[in-house]
Scaffold this motif. Structure first.
Motif, mmCIF file in Angstrom:
data_model
loop_
_atom_site.group_PDB
_atom_site.id
_atom_site.type_symbol
_atom_site.label_atom_id
_atom_site.label_comp_id
_atom_site.label_asym_id
_atom_site.label_seq_id
_atom_site.Cartn_x
_atom_site.Cartn_y
_atom_site.Cartn_z
ATOM 1 N N ASP A 68 0.992 -1.594 10.151
ATOM 2 C CA ASP A 68 2.083 -2.711 10.278
ATOM 3 C C ASP A 68 2.242 -3.487 8.721
ATOM 4 O O ASP A 68 2.873 -3.899 8.476
ATOM 5 C CB ASP A 68 1.364 -3.832 11.162
ATOM 6 C CG ASP A 68 1.646 -3.581 12.676
ATOM 7 O OD1 ASP A 68 2.536 -2.516 13.005
ATOM 8 O OD2 ASP A 68 1.220 -4.273 13.475
ATOM 9 N N GLU A 69 0.887 -3.336 8.190
ATOM 10 C CA GLU A 69 0.628 -4.025 6.763
ATOM 11 C C GLU A 69 1.464 -3.175 6.018
ATOM 12 O O GLU A 69 2.084 -3.602 4.976
ATOM 13 C CB GLU A 69 -0.751 -4.002 6.546
ATOM 14 C CG GLU A 69 -1.181 -4.569 5.157
ATOM 15 C CD GLU A 69 -0.634 -5.954 4.543
ATOM 16 O OE1 GLU A 69 -0.473 -6.707 5.648
ATOM 17 O OE2 GLU A 69 -0.357 -6.119 3.334
ATOM 18 N N ARG B 99 5.136 -3.746 6.061
ATOM 19 C CA ARG B 99 5.213 -4.961 5.872
ATOM 20 C C ARG B 99 5.966 -5.032 4.380
ATOM 21 O O ARG B 99 6.974 -5.679 3.882
ATOM 22 C CB ARG B 99 4.236 -5.887 5.538
ATOM 23 C CG ARG B 99 4.592 -7.481 5.279
ATOM 24 C CD ARG B 99 3.124 -7.986 5.821
ATOM 25 N NE ARG B 99 2.143 -8.060 4.903
ATOM 26 C CZ ARG B 99 2.127 -8.849 3.789
ATOM 27 N NH1 ARG B 99 3.000 -10.085 3.875
ATOM 28 N NH2 ARG B 99 1.048 -8.698 2.865
#
Ligand SMILES: [Zn+2]
Ligand SMILES: [Zn+2]
Length: 380
Positions: free
Chosen positions: A272-273, A276
């Motif tokens: 997810d990071e 981003r």
């Protein structure tokens, strides 16, 4: 009694009068549990809005439904909240941003981007303790009754239902921004709660330092973050917290327990990071974690991915070095070898690319991108 009488009264009277104020500042004690406010009051209205939000949150695809992780974080909140424990309901929300929030009805949200950035349990306790500080002092209600906040609050209400559940707390944070004094009070209470629960409060300024360093890594230094938007200058806050923490050293960090508990989610949160797309912040975060946990291939792999995706001058070299380092450490995600293959492919190093792609498919035979990788193998 006026001031003159007070001064003339001498030190005995001074002491007697000052003592309670000092006691209040140092030995803060929590108010009794709150009862549900009447629906016809402003506070009751606020609670019912938050109840509705909480029902939506329970159904949200962003809600992390891991009973073990939930029980662990809920238990930390409970130990900090003391008598208020039965009223605090923790919700873990899958969003790669550093944020936590507690609503006046007892709904606490903790975002996974925050969990990814915590180095130990004590740092999470710092965040939760701070939010409980806002809760027990009913800061949201103070804001609601502040005339200046009314217009913003009306805008916040108008925004409800128009935007996604995830965005709402950000809107709430900017509409209902706590005042500086409220933030300082929440920091002080959070620290007191941490001490009482046996945590090392030195982790509080440390956590802030980490977050400041990461935010400063962003080009242009745009510090947008729901937390920074609503709080006093982070450096000033960090300094004040460091001073408070230095007064009472000791306590535990529970770093091992922390790592064990987040392990099942770590790869997902790292992904997810990476997605981003805040490359500089991501690299700063991964570099910090690699320094702390040099034997964990996951963070090295994640940094490699960020370098590869950013693809600035020198980034492919940096990516290659990190992928290779991750593979050397061992226990690396299978995607490490996909990354190696992609870098080699870009560089027209066919034999190396082929070997890496084959290794990837060996380690991840059911990879969702397996067909694409196979097509790369046929190219060569
Ligand atoms: Zn906050
Ligand atoms: Zn706050």
């Amino acid at each position: 009694m006026n001031r003159r009488d007070f001064v003339a009264g001498g030190c005995a009277a001074c002491g007697a009068l000052l003592a309670p104020a000092i006691a209040r500042a140092q030995d803060w004690s929590a108010p009794a549990r709150f009862t549900r406010p009447d629906l016809t009051t402003d506070e009751g209205g606020l609670w019912s809005i938050m109840d509705r939000e909480e029902r939506q949150l329970r159904r949200s695809p962003f809600a992390v439904r891991d009973p073990q992780l939930h029980a662990y974080v809920q238990d930390i909140a409970c130990r900090l909240a003391g008598d208020h424990c039965p009223d605090v309901r923790v919700h873990i929300v899958r969003t790669p941003i550093f944020n936590a929030n507690m609503a006046p009805n007892g709904m606490m949200q903790i975002w996974t981007g925050l969990l990814l950035r915590m180095e130990n349990e004590a740092q999470l306790a710092a965040v939760i303790g701070h939010e409980i500080g806002h809760y027990v002092e009913r800061h949201t209600l103070e804001r609601l009754r502040d005339v200046k906040a009314r217009v913003a609050f009306a805008q916040f209400l108008g925004a409800f239902g128009l935007i996604g559940a995830v965005a709402q707390i950000g809107v709430l944070a900017s509409a209902m921004a706590y005042g500086r004094d409220q933030e300082r009070a929440a920091d002080r209470i959070g620290l007191a709660l941490m001490r009482k629960a046996g945590y090392d409060t030195a982790e509080v300024p440390r956590m802030w330092g980490n977050l400041i360093a990461e935010t400063n890594a962003r080009p242009g230094g745009d510090p947008y973050n729901p937390l920074f938007a609503t709080h006093p200058a982070p450096a000033e806050r960090q300094e004040a917290l460091a001073q408070m923490a230095a007064g009472q050293p000791g306590g535990s960090t529970h770093e091992e327990a922390w790592r064990d508990r987040i392990k099942p989610h770590l790869r997902e949160w790292l992904l997810d990071e990476i997605r981003r797309g805040q490359h500089e912040e991501g690299i700063a975060l991964m570099s910090r974690m690699i320094e702390r946990l040099p034997k964990s291939a996951d963070y090295v792999y994640a940094r490699a991915e960020i370098y590869r995706l950013r693809a600035k001058d020198g980034d492919l070299d940096a990516a290659l070095a990190d992928y290779e380092a991750a593979a050397r450490i061992g226990g690396e995600p299978p995607e490490t070898h996909r990354g190696l293959g992609l870098v080699h492919r870009t560089r027209k190093q066919a034999p190396e690319a082929k070997a890496s792609f084959q290794r990837y498919l060996e380690l991840a035979p059911n990879a969702p991108d397996g067909a694409m990788i196979k097509s790369y193998l046929e190219e060569t």
